[in-house]
Design an enzyme around this catalytic site. Structure first.
Site, short mmCIF file in Angstrom:
data_model
loop_
_atom_site.label_atom_id
_atom_site.label_comp_id
_atom_site.label_asym_id
_atom_site.label_seq_id
_atom_site.Cartn_x
_atom_site.Cartn_y
_atom_site.Cartn_z
N ASP A 485 0.83 -1.21 0.00
CA ASP A 485 0.00 0.00 0.00
C ASP A 485 0.87 1.25 0.00
O ASP A 485 0.57 2.23 -0.66
CB ASP A 485 -0.93 0.00 1.23
N ARG A 489 5.53 4.20 6.08
CA ARG A 489 5.12 4.17 7.49
C ARG A 489 5.17 2.74 8.03
O ARG A 489 5.63 1.82 7.34
CB ARG A 489 3.71 4.77 7.63
N ASP A 490 4.68 2.55 9.23
CA ASP A 490 4.77 1.22 9.86
C ASP A 490 3.66 0.32 9.31
O ASP A 490 2.83 -0.18 10.05
CB ASP A 490 4.63 1.36 11.38
N GLU A 491 3.66 0.15 7.98
CA GLU A 491 2.62 -0.66 7.36
C GLU A 491 3.25 -1.47 6.22
O GLU A 491 3.60 -2.60 6.41
CB GLU A 491 1.48 0.24 6.88
N ASP A 498 -5.86 -2.32 -2.72
CA ASP A 498 -4.99 -1.40 -3.45
C ASP A 498 -4.43 -2.09 -4.70
O ASP A 498 -4.42 -1.53 -5.79
CB ASP A 498 -3.82 -0.93 -2.56
N TRP A 550 -11.61 -5.80 -1.78
CA TRP A 550 -10.24 -6.15 -1.38
C TRP A 550 -10.00 -7.62 -1.73
O TRP A 550 -9.14 -7.96 -2.54
CB TRP A 550 -10.04 -5.89 0.12
N GLU A 761 -2.11 9.08 -0.87
CA GLU A 761 -3.15 8.19 -0.36
C GLU A 761 -4.52 8.89 -0.35
O GLU A 761 -5.55 8.27 -0.58
CB GLU A 761 -2.79 7.78 1.07
N HIS A 782 1.12 6.22 -2.34
CA HIS A 782 0.10 5.19 -2.24
C HIS A 782 -0.49 5.06 -3.64
O HIS A 782 -1.19 5.95 -4.09
CB HIS A 782 -0.98 5.71 -1.30
C1 BGC Z 1 -3.94 0.95 3.85
C2 BGC Z 1 -4.79 0.93 2.62
C3 BGC Z 1 -5.73 -0.19 2.74
C4 BGC Z 1 -6.59 0.14 3.90
C5 BGC Z 1 -7.76 -0.71 4.12
C6 BGC Z 1 -4.82 1.19 5.03
O1 BGC Z 1 -4.15 1.25 6.22
O2 BGC Z 1 -2.91 1.85 3.75
O3 BGC Z 1 -4.35 1.41 1.49
O4 BGC Z 1 -6.39 -0.57 1.60
O5 BGC Z 1 -5.87 0.31 5.09
O6 BGC Z 1 -8.77 0.08 4.06
#
Ligand code: BGC
Length: 841
Positions: A485, A489-491, A498, A550, A761, A782
């Protein structure tokens, strides 16, 4: 079908690459499983593709012949062939399966192809190409996983681990292959040299189900005295991942390596990881994907990966128990350092911070050159954006520390690059530097999966060209072994939604066939037994999933790969997964065929206001869920047909009809108004073809009216990718252009006018007054909204897939000139050759 628009002058150019021999077709670009001369294939019947060139018009392949032999010499000897297809009357030139006798572990075979064309001419044989098999059976692995003695690490400090093994060879080496993987990330060296520039190996998969190994031809690297060295870092395996979790896959790093040496006298030797290896920790005190790397150069061990190094103080590695049944050969594009960029300027912020501006929001790291005294500590911090005052801004990284620390050893100039971390950044703050920072001290290293660039788009509008630039950089930054995504960041997770919305655009910009094929296998591996698809793949959220749009990535991405590359193999391989997802939805929707239960993200991040009369463009989640239930079911029926599965084709066509009629009863008035009177709702119903013929113009009109009323888009992740396409398909290209050319929030060009160099994003990540959106979720890289790229290629420039001839075997050129554009040009390298579309007024 789109109709050509009336315009003054339309110039179309369809170009195929020029041929080499006059009047004769030639075969070029022979590839096996999308790669040129790959080694380490573990597919029983690898698929071969090629392209035809000719200087004549209207040339088509009518037949082909493939031959396969044990050596390139043997290809010329009829009686030495391993397999010959014979002359096959077929126009197929993409993904033709090898049908010869079983291939053995580690063997290499050579192949050639020739074709006959519709002018009755036969081409020359293509240049010999090869593929080499990987390790096909677990018992061929003689190596053991090795690592530190369990319990030897203190929980808090987990420095990277260094492994070494020295050995001697007495005979002349003919060839040598290195097969290697790890729990955690590895870098491997032979006699001090890196074996390859691949990064983040062994890649990210659902590690406990599928662990990739890499194969390297190291024949030229080994000598009579050879030292193997490896460094292991935490990576996704046991580093911090998915909001504060550690050790998601396990808490023990381990290395598995096997060097197969073939001598000129025909004998073989194996060098493998075993308890005879030495192990220690070194200068990399910590390396974490989110948090960065700390490197203490004072702890360097010069020559540690060279012969003759004194490792008497190192410990002995121990065997780590881990299954070898889950090992698979890596088949996707490796992550590599792809390009380098230099800072455009160095400046001091109002707060007095020393900052380099790379001029581009990029993903990777910086190489630092520094001359200092022993113990000087240089800190590099990374940010995507400056705040309104022009200061360094990292709040949107949430808890990701994104910090590299280098501790100087002293002496000559030192050079530092981190090993197992990456950052998403445009700005680099430097602290602790002896003296004034110099712009030549850092270089940006851009890393991503090495995909073949396939698409270019440009037009007369410089802002739209920047948008295209931003879309492509969004893809580079987020195609790092898996589609993420965001990269900062911490993801940085493989969010399915996405990936699903961006896939068609991705397949224009780069060849993503192998990349998605690998990721789809992880999706199937992590899918729950009841068919539910996790939100992120590889799943690190403990099975959380099942959201409409998703989870439909499970159907839509294989379908996109099929359409873009003519690859029906991915449909076959993913079929069970797709069907399981559709059956899951059927179970949740029940007899009413309306999916009303369960959690969904909905039209994520859609336009919202705080006007009391219009709080936001909220599209009912039940409507979205039911529309996607219909869409995936109808695709499944089409896919079953392609695979020759008539019973399923009928079953899912019937199910799709039932969902469609339930949808119309529940969400559509007799006059074609949808209960959610939003752009996203109309776009879904129209583009998924859910409405009865008589209501289509009415619904399209409602959509157009809504766009006119607002004067801008109101869509989120679900509606945005389909919005301009739908408007164009139903005769409202003028409105699609209005949306595209809009420069104020919310629009694609608003971020461009704010200096964005990647896709944001949120439509208003940075607001017109310079303040930021909610720090809890505000990435500036994003790719999801970059899904407009598909419309640029396939509507503005007009390169459109013909679903009956996937992979652009046949395609439409149907440009839609409009807006204030004076010209547009797109070029696409397809599996069947190059397409160019170009028009100007
Ligand atoms: C992500 C998104 C993802 C979403 C779910 C977020 O934290 O960055 O791009 O699809 O969560 O809604």
């Amino acid at each position: 079908m789109k109709t050509p628009t009336n315009f003054l002058q339309l110039l179309l150019l369809i170009m195929m690459t020029p041929s080499l021999v006059h009047g004769k077709s030639a075969v070029i670009k022979p590839v096996c499983e999308y790669r040129s001369n790959p080694i380490g294939i573990d597919i029983a019947k690898p698929r071969l593709s090629w392209q035809i060139i000719s200087d004549a018009d209207n040339v088509k392949q009518t037949a082909f012949e493939i031959k396969v032999a044990n050596s390139s010499k043997d290809l010329t000897k009829k009686d030495q062939l391993r397999w010959s297809s014979g002359k096959v009357e077929s126009d197929q030139s993409v993904n033709v399966s090898y049908e010869g006798a079983g291939l053995k572990s580690m063997e290499r075979v050579y192949w050639q192809v020739r074709i006959w064309d519709n002018k009755n001419k036969v081409s020359e044989w293509s240049e010999p190409a090869y593929w080499e098999m990987g390790i096909l059976e677990p018992q061929t692995w003689k190596a053991s996983f090795i690592g530190l003695k369990p319990g030897a690490e203190t929980a808090k400090s987990r420095p990277c681990q260094y492994f070494r093994k020295e050995f001697r060879l007495t005979k002349k080496v003919k060839s040598a292959r290195l097969y290697i993987t790890s729990l955690g990330l590895y870098q491997v060296f032979i006699n001090g040299k890196k074996v390859s520039n691949d990064l983040f190996t062994p890649g990210w998969t659902s590690y406990n189900k599928r662990l990739q190994y890499q194969t390297y031809d190291v024949s030229a690297m080994i000598s009579d005295k050879t030292t193997l060295g490896a460094i292991l870092g935490d990576g996704w395996y046991r580093g911090s991942i998915g909001w504060g979790q550690n050790n998601y896959y396990g808490d023990q790093l381990a290395l598995l390596l096997q060097l197969n040496i073939e001598y000129t006298d025909g004998t073989n030797e194996l060098v493998t990881t075993d308890p005879g290896w030495k192990i220690t920790t070194g200068p990399i005190s910590s390396s974490e994907i989110y948090h960065g790397e700390t490197y203490d150069a004072r702890l360097e061990m010069p020559g540690w990966n060279m012969p003759g190094f004194d490792d008497s103080k190192w410990g002995n590695a121990v065997t780590i128990n881990h299954s070898k049944d889950i090992l698979i050969s890596s088949a996707s594009n490796a992550v590599k350092p792809i390009q380098e960029i230099v800072p455009v300027k160095f400046f001091k912020t109002p707060k007095g911070e020393n900052v380099f501006d790379m001029g581009q929001n990029m993903v990777g790291w910086v190489r630092l050159k520094v001359k200092g005294s022993k113990g000087d500590q240089i800190t590099l911090k990374f940010a995507e954006i400056l705040d309104k005052e022009g200061n360094f801004y990292t709040e949107n990284l949430r808890v990701a520390r994104a910090t590299d620390v280098y501790i100087v050893k002293g002496g000559e100039e030192e050079v530092f690059e981190p090993h197992f971390t990456f950052h998403g950044f445009r700005y680099v703050k430097i602290e602790g530097l002896p003296g004034v920072p110099d712009i030549n001290q850092i270089t940006g290293v851009v890393v991503h999966s090495e995909m073949e660039p396939t698409g270019t788009f440009n037009c007369s509008d410089s802002l739209i060209n920047l948008l295209q630039h931003n879309i492509q950089w969004g893809q580079k930054g987020n195609f790092l072994d898996i589609p993420t995504d965001c990269p900062q960041r911490d993801e940085r997770l493989g969010w399915t939604g996405d990936a699903e919305v961006f896939a068609p655009t991705a397949a224009f910009n780069f060849n993503v066939a192998a990349f998605y094929t690998k990721w789809m296998k992880d999706l199937a591996a992590d899918q729950l037994p009841n068919g539910k698809v996790p939100h992120v793949i590889p799943d690190v959220l403990h099975g959380d999933g099942g959201s409409a749009a998703w989870a439909d990535a499970s159907v839509i991405i294989p379908w996109t790969v099929y359409l873009s590359y003519g690859d029906s193999g991915i449909l076959r391989d993913q079929y069970a997964s797709m069907k399981a997802w559709v059956e899951y939805m059927r179970g949740r929707a029940g007899d009413h065929y309306i999916w009303t239960k369960d959690f969904h993200f909905g039209d994520w991040l859609a336009y919202a206001t705080n006007h009391s009369d219009y709080p936001g463009a909220t599209t009912e989640k039940d409507l979205i869920a039911t529309a996607y239930f219909y869409y995936s079911t109808s695709l499944l029926s089409k896919i079953a047909k392609i695979l020759g599965n008539k019973p399923d084709e009928d079953t899912y066509a019937t199910l799709a009809d039932k969902i469609k009629s339930a949808f119309n009863n529940e969400f559509v008035t007799p006059n074609g108004r949808l209960v959610s009177h939003t752009q996203t709702a109309y776009v879904l119903a129209l583009s998924f073809q859910m409405l009865p013929a008589e209501l289509i113009p009415k619904a399209a009109n409602y959509l157009a009216d809504d766009v006119k009323k607002f004067g801008h888009l109101t869509t989120g992740f679900v509606g945005t990718p389909l919005l301009c396409k739908t408007l164009s398909d139903y005769g409202y290209s003028d409105l699609a252009y209005m949306l595209l050319m809009n420069k104020s929030y919310p629009s694609w060009l608003y971020p461009v006018t704010k200096g964005a160099t990647t896709i944001w994003e949120r439509w208003d990540g940075q607001k017109p007054d310079g303040t930021f959106q909610d720090v809890g979720m505000n990435s500036f890289n994003h790719y999801a909204y970059g899904a407009i790229g598909e419309w640029l290629y396939s509507y503005v420039a007009g390169i459109t897939i013909d679903q009956n001839f996937p992979g652009y075997k046949h395609y439409f050129l149907s440009p839609h000139p409009g807006g204030s554009l004076r010209n547009a040009n797109a070029k696409l390298l397809t599996m069947h050759g190059t397409i160019v579309s170009s028009w100007r007024w």
